[in-house]
Enzyme design. Structure first.
Site, PDB file in Angstrom:
ATOM      1  N   ASP A 261      -6.621  62.673  19.794  1.00 17.94           N
ATOM      2  CA  ASP A 261      -6.884  61.387  20.569  1.00 17.94           C
ATOM      3  C   ASP A 261      -8.050  61.503  21.148  1.00 17.94           C
ATOM      4  O   ASP A 261      -8.337  62.673  22.199  1.00 17.94           O
ATOM      5  CB  ASP A 261      -5.819  60.947  21.546  1.00 17.94           C
ATOM      6  CG  ASP A 261      -5.884  59.767  22.494  1.00 17.94           C
ATOM      7  OD1 ASP A 261      -7.006  59.180  22.745  1.00 17.94           O
ATOM      8  OD2 ASP A 261      -4.888  58.936  22.262  1.00 17.94           O
ATOM      9  N   HIS A 264      -8.148  62.358  25.195  1.00 13.92           N
ATOM     10  CA  HIS A 264      -7.540  63.298  25.640  1.00 13.92           C
ATOM     11  C   HIS A 264      -7.853  64.830  25.881  1.00 13.92           C
ATOM     12  O   HIS A 264      -7.020  65.547  25.944  1.00 13.92           O
ATOM     13  CB  HIS A 264      -6.075  63.589  24.692  1.00 13.92           C
ATOM     14  CG  HIS A 264      -5.357  62.328  24.984  1.00 13.92           C
ATOM     15  ND1 HIS A 264      -4.017  62.286  24.362  1.00 13.92           N
ATOM     16  CD2 HIS A 264      -5.464  61.029  25.427  1.00 13.92           C
ATOM     17  CE1 HIS A 264      -3.436  60.919  24.698  1.00 13.92           C
ATOM     18  NE2 HIS A 264      -4.377  60.287  25.323  1.00 13.92           N
TER      19      HIS A 264
HETATM   20  C1  RNT Z   1      -0.873  58.246  25.812  1.00 14.18           C
HETATM   21  C2  RNT Z   1      -1.229  58.330  24.474  1.00 14.18           C
HETATM   22  C3  RNT Z   1      -0.442  57.791  23.636  1.00 14.18           C
HETATM   23  C4  RNT Z   1      -0.164  56.308  24.102  1.00 14.18           C
HETATM   24  C5  RNT Z   1       0.481  55.265  22.968  1.00 14.18           C
HETATM   25  C6  RNT Z   1       0.706  54.031  23.866  1.00 14.18           C
HETATM   26  O1  RNT Z   1      -2.039  59.046  26.597  1.00 14.18           O
HETATM   27  O2  RNT Z   1      -2.628  58.429  23.929  1.00 14.18           O
HETATM   28  O3  RNT Z   1      -0.920  57.903  22.320  1.00 14.18           O
HETATM   29  O4  RNT Z   1      -1.568  55.803  24.384  1.00 14.18           O
HETATM   30  O5  RNT Z   1       1.603  56.028  22.530  1.00 14.18           O
HETATM   31 ZN    ZN Z   2      -3.169  58.289  22.002  1.00 13.72          ZN
END
Ligand code: RNT
Ligand code: ZN
Length: 421
Positions: A261, A264
Site C-alpha cells: 500500500d 503504509h
Molecule cells: C488500511 C488498509 C486497508 C484498508 C481497506 C479499507 O490501512 O490500507 O487496505 O484501507 O481495507
Molecule cells: Zn490498503
C-alpha cells in the site's frame, strides 16, 4: 472538444511518438487489457451494510461529510456504475466483507458465505467485470480491543480466523463464477498506540493465525491470497504487528501475494522501488495505490511523480501480468463518484505514460553508460503530446474526453446524490 479535433491531435501525436519508435496504437491495445481493481469503500466512507454504524475504530478513519454517501448496496452499485461509465476500459470491483447483503438477518462475520454476495456477483456479471475481496477485521466489537488475528484471547483470535476462512471461500466463489481469480486481501489493524514491550509475542500469534486461516488449499485459478502490511495507523502509532518485514517474510515463505500500500510506509518512503525487489521472490503482488498526505495514507490518487514511478516500474519490469493493481483511498469531503473517477483515471494516465516511453532505447543508453542522453531524453519525454493520446483513448472507449466527465458527475449529483437525505 470536438471529435475531429481529438482525432487530428491524435494523429499528430502518433507521428511524434513514432519518431521515437513508439507505436501508439499498440500501446492503447495494451492499456485496454489492464484492469484496475476499484475499491468499493470510496463510495460510502468504509461504512458497509452490516449495520448503520459506519466505520468504527480500527486504525483507519474517513473524514468529511460531503452529501450523497451510498447507504444501500443498490445505491453503491449505481454510484460505482456511474463512475465506471466515465472511466475508459473494463475494470474490477473490490468488496469488503461488511458490504454483504444480509436480508435483515444478523449474520456474524464468521458465518458469512457467497450467498450474501449473490447480488454483487449478479451485478458484476451484468457489467462483465471481476470482483476482488477483503475480509473486514475492523468496525466490530471483537476488534475494539485493538487486536484480531494477533489477539492473545483465544476466542477472539478464533473468531477472526473463521472470518478469514469464510472470506477465502467467498473469494473462490467469485473466482469460479467470473472465470478470473479473485484476489482476497488480508489487512488487520492490530497494534499499539504507545511504547510496546512485547513486539515479538503478537507476531508469533499472527503467524500461527495466518497458517490456520490459509490452511485449506484453494485453486489459484479461483482465489489468490494477499497480505497487507502497514507501518502505523490511528491508535497504532508505535507498533503494528503486521509490519512490512513480517508480511514480506510470510509471503515469500508461504507463496502468498504481498500487498504494497503506497500509504503504509514512512511518509517519504515510496513503493515504486520495492516492486522489482520483491518480484525476485514472489510470483505476484497486489498494490494498494493510494496517496499519503502527512498522517493520512488514503487521499485520492492523482497523477504525481509517485504514481508515475509506480506505473513505470510495472511497465519497465514487464510485470503487467504479475502485479494486480488495486486502489485504496477514501475521501468523504468531495463528491465520491468524482473521487473514484479521478483516482482511476489518474492510474490509467500513469500507465499510459509509462507505456508510451521508449524504454528499450533508454535502457540501451544506460547500459552503454551514456547517462547524459538518458537524463536529457527523460526530460524531453515529459513534454510529448501525451494529452492528445489520452483524450483519443477516452474518445475511442466511449467515455467523456477531458473535463467533460465532471459535467456528468454534477448532473448525477443533482439528480441522484442530492436526494439522499
Ligand atoms: C488500511 C488498509 C486497508 C484498508 C481497506 C479499507 O490501512 O490500507 O487496505 O484501507 O481495507
Ligand atoms: Zn490498503
Amino acid at each position: 472538444m470536438s471529435n475531429s479535433s481529438v482525432e487530428q491531435s491524435y494523429s499528430l501525436a502518433k507521428q511524434r511518438y513514432a519518431e521515437l519508435g513508439v507505436d501508439v496504437d499498440s500501446v492503447l491495445k495494451l492499456l485496454e487489457e489492464i484492469p484496475i481493481s476499484i475499491q468499493c469503500w470510496q463510495g460510502d466512507d468504509v461504512g458497509g451494510f452490516e449495520s448503520a454504524g459506519g466505520l468504527t475504530d480500527g486504525g483507519i478513519m474517513a473524514t468529511g461529510n460531503y452529501p450523497g454517501r451510498a447507504r444501500t448496496p443498490e445505491e453503491l452499485r449505481a454510484d460505482a456504475a456511474q463512475a465506471m461509465s466515465l472511466i475508459p476500459g473494463k475494470h474490477r470491483f473490490s468488496l469488503h466483507a461488511i458490504y454483504l447483503e444480509h436480508g435483515g438477518q444478523k449474520i456474524e462475520r464468521n458465518a458469512i458465505g457467497p450467498e450474501h454476495f449473490a447480488g454483487w456477483m449478479d451485478w458484476a456479471a451484468e457489467l462483465g467485470i471481476g470482483l476482488d475481496f477483503n475480509p473486514t477485521f475492523f468496525s466490530h466489537p471483537k476488534a475494539a480491543g485493538g487486536f484480531t488475528l494477533a489477539a492473545r484471547d483465544e476466542g477472539i483470535r478464533r473468531f477472526w480466523i473463521e472470518h478469514g476462512i469464510a472470506c477465502r471461500k467467498i473469494g473462490a466463489a467469485f473466482g469460479r463464477r467470473q472465470k478470473t481469480p479473485c484476489v482476497t486481501n488480508v489487512w488487520i489493524p492490530d497494534g499499539m498506540k504507545d511504547l510496546t514491550i512485547d513486539r515479538k509475542g503478537p507476531r508469533e500469534i499472527l503467524r500461527k493465525s495466518l497458517d490456520d486461516l490459509f490452511a485449506e488449499k484453494i485453486d489459484p485459478a479461483y482465489n489468490l491470497d494477499a497480505v497487507e502490511s502497514k507501518l502505523f495507523g490511528i491508535g497504532s502509532e508505535t507498533y503494528v504487528v503486521g509490519s512490512h518485514e513480517f508480511y514480506l517474510g510470510y509471503a515469500v515463505a508461504n507463496k502468498k501475494l504481498l500487498c504494497l500500500d503506497a500509504g503504509h510506509f514512512h511518509p517519504t518512503e515510496t513503493i515504486a522501488d520495492k516492486i522489482s525487489s520483491v518480484m525476485q521472490f514472489l510470483d505476484e503482488i497486489l498494490l494498494h495505490v493510494s496517496r499519503g498526505v502527512r498522517w493520512d495514507s488514503d487521499h485520492v490518487v492523482i497523477l504525481n511523480d509517485d504514481l508515475r514511478a509506480i506505473a513505470e516500474e510495472i511497465v519497465r519490469g514487464g510485470f503487467l501480468r504479475r502485479v494486480h493493481i488495486g486502489l485504496d483511498f477514501f475521501d468523504a469531503s468531495i463528491n465520491r463518484v468524482a473521487a473514484w473517477v479521478t483516482g482511476v483515471r489518474a492510474m490509467l494516465k500513469a500507465l499510459l505514460l509509462a507505456l508510451l516511453e521508449p524504454t528499450s532505447d533508454l535502457r540501451e543508453l544506460e547500459i552503454e553508460g551514456d547517462f547524459t542522453s538518458r537524463l536529457v531524453m527523460l526530460e524531453e519525454l515529459k513534454t510529448l503530446p501525451f494529452g492528445a493520446v489520452w483524450d483519443y483513448y477516452c474518445h475511442k472507449q466511449g467515455v467523456p474526453v477531458g473535463e467533460d466527465w465532471l459535467v456528468e458527475v454534477k448532473r448525477y449529483e443533482k439528480d441522484v446524490l442530492a436526494k439522499r437525505q
